[in-house]
Motif scaffolding. Structure first.
Motif, mmCIF file in Angstrom:
data_model
loop_
_atom_site.group_PDB
_atom_site.id
_atom_site.type_symbol
_atom_site.label_atom_id
_atom_site.label_comp_id
_atom_site.label_asym_id
_atom_site.label_seq_id
_atom_site.Cartn_x
_atom_site.Cartn_y
_atom_site.Cartn_z
ATOM 1 N N ASP A 142 0.802 -1.225 0.000
ATOM 2 C CA ASP A 142 0.000 0.000 0.000
ATOM 3 C C ASP A 142 0.835 1.276 0.000
ATOM 4 O OD1 ASP A 142 0.977 -0.052 2.559
ATOM 5 O OD2 ASP A 142 -0.970 -0.277 3.547
ATOM 6 N N ARG A 143 2.166 1.150 -0.120
ATOM 7 C CA ARG A 143 3.012 2.352 -0.256
ATOM 8 C C ARG A 143 2.848 2.989 -1.624
ATOM 9 N NH1 ARG A 143 8.874 0.993 0.073
ATOM 10 N NH2 ARG A 143 9.118 3.251 -0.061
ATOM 11 N N PHE A 144 2.353 2.203 -2.599
ATOM 12 C CA PHE A 144 2.310 2.672 -3.977
ATOM 13 C C PHE A 144 0.932 2.479 -4.585
ATOM 14 C CE2 PHE A 144 6.623 1.269 -3.058
ATOM 15 C CZ PHE A 144 7.377 2.352 -3.473
ATOM 16 N N GLU A 145 0.542 3.445 -5.398
ATOM 17 C CA GLU A 145 -0.618 3.305 -6.279
ATOM 18 C C GLU A 145 -0.045 3.128 -7.682
ATOM 19 O OE1 GLU A 145 -3.954 6.138 -8.301
ATOM 20 O OE2 GLU A 145 -3.460 6.568 -6.209
ATOM 21 N N VAL A 146 -0.233 1.967 -8.270
ATOM 22 C CA VAL A 146 0.520 1.592 -9.468
ATOM 23 C C VAL A 146 -0.381 1.518 -10.699
ATOM 24 C CG1 VAL A 146 2.252 0.016 -10.377
ATOM 25 C CG2 VAL A 146 1.865 0.128 -7.911
ATOM 26 N N HIS A 147 0.135 2.040 -11.809
ATOM 27 C CA HIS A 147 -0.580 1.999 -13.078
ATOM 28 C C HIS A 147 0.409 1.684 -14.200
ATOM 29 C CE1 HIS A 147 -4.014 3.946 -11.104
ATOM 30 N NE2 HIS A 147 -3.121 4.737 -10.556
ATOM 31 N N SER A 148 -0.119 1.266 -15.336
ATOM 32 C CA SER A 148 0.685 1.117 -16.544
ATOM 33 C C SER A 148 -0.130 1.614 -17.721
ATOM 34 C CB SER A 148 1.103 -0.344 -16.759
ATOM 35 O OG SER A 148 -0.020 -1.143 -17.093
ATOM 36 N N ALA A 149 0.562 1.976 -18.794
ATOM 37 C CA ALA A 149 -0.136 2.489 -19.977
ATOM 38 C C ALA A 149 0.780 2.355 -21.186
ATOM 39 C CB ALA A 149 -0.535 3.949 -19.772
ATOM 40 N N GLY A 150 0.200 2.531 -22.366
ATOM 41 C CA GLY A 150 0.953 2.453 -23.602
ATOM 42 C C GLY A 150 0.802 3.707 -24.429
ATOM 43 N N THR A 151 1.835 4.051 -25.175
ATOM 44 C CA THR A 151 1.721 5.179 -26.094
ATOM 45 C C THR A 151 0.873 4.801 -27.300
ATOM 46 O OG1 THR A 151 3.802 4.530 -27.165
ATOM 47 C CG2 THR A 151 3.925 6.159 -25.384
ATOM 48 N N ARG A 152 0.863 3.497 -27.638
ATOM 49 C CA ARG A 152 0.004 2.962 -28.700
ATOM 50 C C ARG A 152 -0.488 1.598 -28.232
ATOM 51 N NH1 ARG A 152 4.342 4.230 -33.567
ATOM 52 N NH2 ARG A 152 4.674 6.428 -33.022
ATOM 53 N N PRO A 153 -1.363 1.591 -27.255
ATOM 54 C CA PRO A 153 -1.715 0.334 -26.589
ATOM 55 C C PRO A 153 -2.429 -0.659 -27.495
ATOM 56 C CG PRO A 153 -3.205 2.085 -25.907
ATOM 57 C CD PRO A 153 -2.111 2.739 -26.704
ATOM 58 N N GLN A 154 -2.152 -1.943 -27.232
ATOM 59 C CA GLN A 154 -2.875 -3.014 -27.896
ATOM 60 C C GLN A 154 -4.302 -3.078 -27.339
ATOM 61 O OE1 GLN A 154 -1.479 -4.855 -30.368
ATOM 62 N NE2 GLN A 154 0.391 -3.647 -30.152
ATOM 63 N N SER A 155 -5.189 -3.717 -28.044
ATOM 64 C CA SER A 155 -6.565 -3.837 -27.551
ATOM 65 C C SER A 155 -6.669 -4.886 -26.450
ATOM 66 C CB SER A 155 -7.505 -4.206 -28.705
ATOM 67 O OG SER A 155 -7.089 -5.409 -29.338
ATOM 68 N N GLU A 156 -5.728 -5.842 -26.435
ATOM 69 C CA GLU A 156 -5.743 -6.891 -25.421
ATOM 70 C C GLU A 156 -4.335 -7.132 -24.904
ATOM 71 O OE1 GLU A 156 -7.394 -10.388 -27.117
ATOM 72 O OE2 GLU A 156 -9.405 -9.555 -27.367
ATOM 73 N N LEU A 157 -4.240 -7.661 -23.696
ATOM 74 C CA LEU A 157 -2.949 -8.039 -23.144
ATOM 75 C C LEU A 157 -2.413 -9.263 -23.871
ATOM 76 C CD1 LEU A 157 -3.597 -7.682 -19.293
ATOM 77 C CD2 LEU A 157 -2.880 -5.942 -20.941
ATOM 78 N N ASN A 158 -1.100 -9.371 -23.927
ATOM 79 C CA ASN A 158 -0.505 -10.547 -24.554
ATOM 80 C C ASN A 158 -0.827 -11.783 -23.716
ATOM 81 O OD1 ASN A 158 1.971 -12.534 -24.733
ATOM 82 N ND2 ASN A 158 1.898 -11.391 -26.650
ATOM 83 N N PRO A 159 -1.375 -12.838 -24.305
ATOM 84 C CA PRO A 159 -1.785 -14.013 -23.520
ATOM 85 C C PRO A 159 -0.627 -14.707 -22.807
ATOM 86 C CG PRO A 159 -1.976 -14.433 -25.888
ATOM 87 C CD PRO A 159 -1.747 -12.977 -25.736
ATOM 88 N N LEU A 160 0.581 -14.702 -23.402
ATOM 89 C CA LEU A 160 1.717 -15.315 -22.717
ATOM 90 C C LEU A 160 2.158 -14.481 -21.515
ATOM 91 C CD1 LEU A 160 4.005 -16.712 -25.580
ATOM 92 C CD2 LEU A 160 2.374 -17.921 -24.133
ATOM 93 N N ALA A 161 2.010 -13.159 -21.611
ATOM 94 C CA ALA A 161 2.328 -12.302 -20.470
ATOM 95 C C ALA A 161 1.369 -12.577 -19.312
ATOM 96 C CB ALA A 161 2.253 -10.831 -20.878
ATOM 97 N N VAL A 162 0.102 -12.702 -19.643
ATOM 98 C CA VAL A 162 -0.895 -12.999 -18.605
ATOM 99 C C VAL A 162 -0.630 -14.372 -17.992
ATOM 100 C CG1 VAL A 162 -3.356 -13.334 -18.151
ATOM 101 C CG2 VAL A 162 -2.604 -11.515 -19.712
#
Length: 281
Positions: A142-162
């Protein structure tokens, strides 16, 4: 001293040279091949070469050989000296006119009673920045509020990453690909840290973030580009995951509350040199 400052201003008083320097600052502390700089800025080699030469002569860029090629990095300390000279000369004891260079992150934001807000950026926001988001959320608590984003994001997450994250015990249910513009908005909540984790995103000339968050480049190769069997491709994801885990563990261990901004910037820049084993590369 004044002659050095004049040379630095002269070097930066050209849009092409300024563009090269800004790109190298975004990629700091990386040493970037000249060909990659030329490609990112759409410059012919014959134009880039004199730009780099003048920036080197002014003490704003360093050069080192890598095999038969040359790589370049922003000499951040040289730029800091230039800025310090200006602030020292313009302030002349009028402290309210200029920011305190040693101020901590907490002293320069409104976050006394809130978690540190961290944003990880890559181009597609489908693997590397998603790894970083999941890792910091679990390692930082709870020390951090974390986010991620893309400059040209894909519509879905990569299945191997998930699949990789799930196999490591991370909750993937709330992860999604997002555009960086979600964190700019009309009245964005201030960010305290912004990290790019892919070279392509760091190369892009984006607007400055409100509130001047501490930033660093923790570039990783794109595991999505790996080829071969699923097992061979998973090794690429494992390598990136391991490197980011070591960097984020080092980040979590930083005494953020007690460091001034300059020391904290050095700390996050030093983390960029950690490899997959946690050793300095």
């Amino acid at each position: 001293m004044e002659e050095d400052i004049i040379a630095q201003f002269s070097a930066l008083a050209h849009p092409g040279r300024l563009g090269v320097f800004r790109l190298l600052v975004r990629r700091a502390p990386d040493h970037v091949p000249a060909g990659e700089i030329a490609a990112a800025l759409n410059l012919p080699a014959s134009t880039l070469s004199p730009y780099l030469a003048q920036l080197r002569q002014a003490g704003l860029v360093t050069e080192r050989r890598h095999g038969t090629s040359r790589r370049y990095a922003a000499h951040v300390d040289g730029a800091v000296e230039m800025v310090d000279f200006l602030l020292g000369d313009c302030c002349r004891g009028r402290v309210p006119l200029c920011p305190h260079p040693g101020a901590s992150v907490r002293e320069t934001s409104d976050m006394t009673h809130r978690p540190y807000r961290v944003l990880f950026i890559c181009t597609g926001n489908s693997a590397r920045s998603i790894f970083a988001e999941a890792l910091l959320r679990d390692l930082g608590g709870d020390r951090f509020e974390v986010h991620s984003a893309g400059t040209r994001p894909q519509s879905e997450l990569n299945p191997l990453a998930v699949k990789m994250l799930a196999s490591k015990g991370h909750d993937t249910s709330t992860l999604r690909a997002k555009n960086v513009e979600e964190f700019r908005g009309a009245e964005p909540d201030p960010l305290d840290f912004v990290f790019t984790v892919c070279d392509r995103a760091a190369n892009e000339d984006c607007p400055a973030w409100a509130g001047q968050p501490v930033s660093a480049h923790w570039g990783q190769p794109d595991p999505v580009a790996a080829t071969g069997t699923e097992a061979e491709r998973m090794l690429a994801f494992q390598s990136v995951y391991g490197a980011l885990r070591n960097r984020i563990q080092a980040f979590v261990a930083l005494p953020i509350d007690s460091l001034d901004r300059a020391a904290l910037q050095r700390g996050v820049d030093d983390i960029a040199h950690l490899d997959q084993t946690g050793e300095t590369a």
